[in-house]
Each structure stands twice: as C-alpha cells, then as structure tokens.
Design a protein around this motif. Structure first.
Motif, short mmCIF file in Angstrom:
data_model
loop_
_atom_site.label_atom_id
_atom_site.label_comp_id
_atom_site.label_asym_id
_atom_site.label_seq_id
_atom_site.Cartn_x
_atom_site.Cartn_y
_atom_site.Cartn_z
N TRP A 148 39.58 -64.10 5.99
CA TRP A 148 38.53 -63.16 6.38
C TRP A 148 38.69 -61.89 5.54
N PHE A 149 37.58 -61.41 5.08
CA PHE A 149 37.52 -60.18 4.30
C PHE A 149 36.42 -59.31 4.89
N ARG A 150 36.42 -58.04 4.53
CA ARG A 150 35.33 -57.17 4.97
C ARG A 150 34.98 -56.17 3.88
N GLN A 151 33.75 -55.72 3.94
CA GLN A 151 33.27 -54.74 2.96
C GLN A 151 32.42 -53.71 3.67
N ALA A 152 32.91 -52.49 3.67
CA ALA A 152 32.16 -51.38 4.24
C ALA A 152 31.28 -50.76 3.16
N PRO A 153 30.21 -50.08 3.53
CA PRO A 153 29.32 -49.47 2.54
C PRO A 153 30.08 -48.56 1.58
N GLY A 154 29.88 -48.78 0.30
CA GLY A 154 30.52 -47.96 -0.71
C GLY A 154 31.96 -48.32 -1.01
N ASN A 155 32.49 -49.32 -0.31
CA ASN A 155 33.88 -49.71 -0.51
C ASN A 155 33.97 -51.09 -1.15
N THR A 192 48.17 -70.91 -0.67
CA THR A 192 48.75 -70.80 0.66
C THR A 192 48.83 -69.34 1.12
N ALA A 193 48.19 -69.05 2.25
CA ALA A 193 48.27 -67.73 2.90
C ALA A 193 48.08 -66.60 1.90
N CYS A 194 47.03 -66.71 1.11
CA CYS A 194 46.81 -65.78 0.00
C CYS A 194 45.94 -64.60 0.43
N ASP A 195 46.32 -63.39 -0.01
CA ASP A 195 45.51 -62.21 0.31
C ASP A 195 44.76 -61.66 -0.91
N GLU A 196 44.80 -62.40 -2.00
CA GLU A 196 44.13 -61.96 -3.22
C GLU A 196 42.71 -62.48 -3.26
N ILE A 197 41.77 -61.58 -3.28
CA ILE A 197 40.36 -61.96 -3.22
C ILE A 197 39.96 -62.87 -4.37
N THR A 198 40.58 -62.69 -5.52
CA THR A 198 40.20 -63.49 -6.70
C THR A 198 40.59 -64.95 -6.57
N ARG A 199 41.44 -65.26 -5.60
CA ARG A 199 41.88 -66.65 -5.42
C ARG A 199 40.93 -67.45 -4.53
N TYR A 200 39.90 -66.79 -4.01
CA TYR A 200 38.97 -67.45 -3.12
C TYR A 200 37.71 -67.82 -3.89
N SER A 201 37.30 -69.07 -3.75
CA SER A 201 36.17 -69.54 -4.55
C SER A 201 34.98 -69.99 -3.71
N ASN A 202 35.12 -69.96 -2.41
CA ASN A 202 34.03 -70.37 -1.54
C ASN A 202 33.80 -69.26 -0.52
N TRP A 203 32.60 -68.71 -0.51
CA TRP A 203 32.30 -67.57 0.36
C TRP A 203 31.09 -67.85 1.23
N GLY A 204 31.16 -67.32 2.46
CA GLY A 204 29.98 -67.32 3.31
C GLY A 204 29.08 -66.14 2.96
N GLN A 205 27.99 -66.00 3.70
CA GLN A 205 27.01 -64.94 3.44
C GLN A 205 27.35 -63.63 4.15
N GLY A 206 28.27 -63.67 5.08
CA GLY A 206 28.70 -62.47 5.78
C GLY A 206 28.00 -62.26 7.09
N THR A 207 28.66 -61.52 7.98
CA THR A 207 28.08 -61.13 9.26
C THR A 207 28.41 -59.66 9.49
N GLN A 208 27.40 -58.91 9.93
CA GLN A 208 27.56 -57.46 10.07
C GLN A 208 28.23 -57.12 11.39
N VAL A 209 29.23 -56.27 11.31
CA VAL A 209 29.88 -55.71 12.50
C VAL A 209 29.69 -54.20 12.44
N ALA A 210 29.14 -53.64 13.51
CA ALA A 210 28.95 -52.19 13.59
C ALA A 210 29.60 -51.69 14.88
N VAL A 211 30.43 -50.69 14.75
CA VAL A 211 31.16 -50.14 15.89
C VAL A 211 30.74 -48.68 16.06
N SER A 212 30.17 -48.39 17.21
CA SER A 212 29.71 -47.03 17.48
C SER A 212 30.79 -46.24 18.20
N SER A 213 30.82 -44.94 17.94
CA SER A 213 31.85 -44.09 18.55
C SER A 213 31.40 -43.55 19.89
#
Length: 123
Positions: free
Chosen positions: A36-43, A102-123
């Motif tokens: 699992w990875f995540r991408q926030a706006p501008g990051n 195995t148990a890799c945290d390097e994004i470049t090692r991943y070759s199959n990606w989903g389209q993503g799902t938005q998570v928004a947390v309000s304060s």
C-alpha cells in the motif's frame, strides 16, 4: 500479470477508522507481495505497508506503525489496510500494488498498480 482495484476510501473524522480493500485478479495471488502506498496533494507517492505472498512478513512506514494493519486473504485474492486513529495528515489517495520482491518498500520495484481510492480525514 495481476490486475488490482482498490475500494473503501471515503471521508472520515479524525480519530475514525477505515478499511481499504485491494481486489486482485489475473494471476496466482501468493506469487506477489502486496503493498500500500499513498500520495497526498503536492507530495510524492510514499510507502505505507507491505505484506508477503503468504502473509508471514509485514512491514510498515514509521508514520503508520501501530495505527495501520495490513492483511490479505489469498482465497479471495484481496489485500486489506485497516486504518485506525486517522489523522488529517493521513489524507491522500491510497494505492495498492504488487511486486515479486519480498517485503519491499521501494516504489520502483512495484509494477502493477491499482487506480487508487481517496481517503479524506477532517479535523
């Protein structure tokens, strides 16, 4: 090749929980480690968690240790990310991906990606 599709995102108040799902198809499920990875706006897209093909190895980003839990059900060809105690800084698009490393945290090692799902947390 494996095809992936995320679901389960949404809007939640701080302190709330969500469970993301990543449904796979097209290949033997335990052949791939799932991340699992995540991408926030501008990051940049960042690593969140990974689980090995049979679930015996798990690794987490320091920022989510003790807060998120990764799991998988190979019979359903699905990986999950249980997110508890959500904070506004967890707001991002969450992606799942597959790797033969195995148990890799390097994004470049991943070759199959989903389209993503938005998570928004309000304060």
């Amino acid at each position: 090749q494996v095809q992936l599709a995320e679901s389960g995102g949404g809007l939640v108040q701080a302190g709330g929980s969500l469970r993301l799902s990543c449904a796979g198809s097209g290949s033997t499920s335990d052949k791939y480690d799932m991340g699992w990875f995540r991408q926030a706006p501008g990051n940049k897209r960042e690593f969140v968690a990974v689980i090995s093909g049979r679930g015996g190895l798990k690794a987490y980003a320091d920022s989510v240790k003790g807060q998120f839990t990764i799991s998988r059900d190979n019979a359903r060809i699905t990986a999950y990310l249980q997110m508890n105690g959500l904070k506004p800084e967890d707001t991002a698009v969450y992606y799942c991906a597959a790797t033969t490393m195995t148990a890799c945290d390097e994004i470049t090692r991943y070759s199959n990606w989903g389209q993503g799902t938005q998570v928004a947390v309000s304060s």
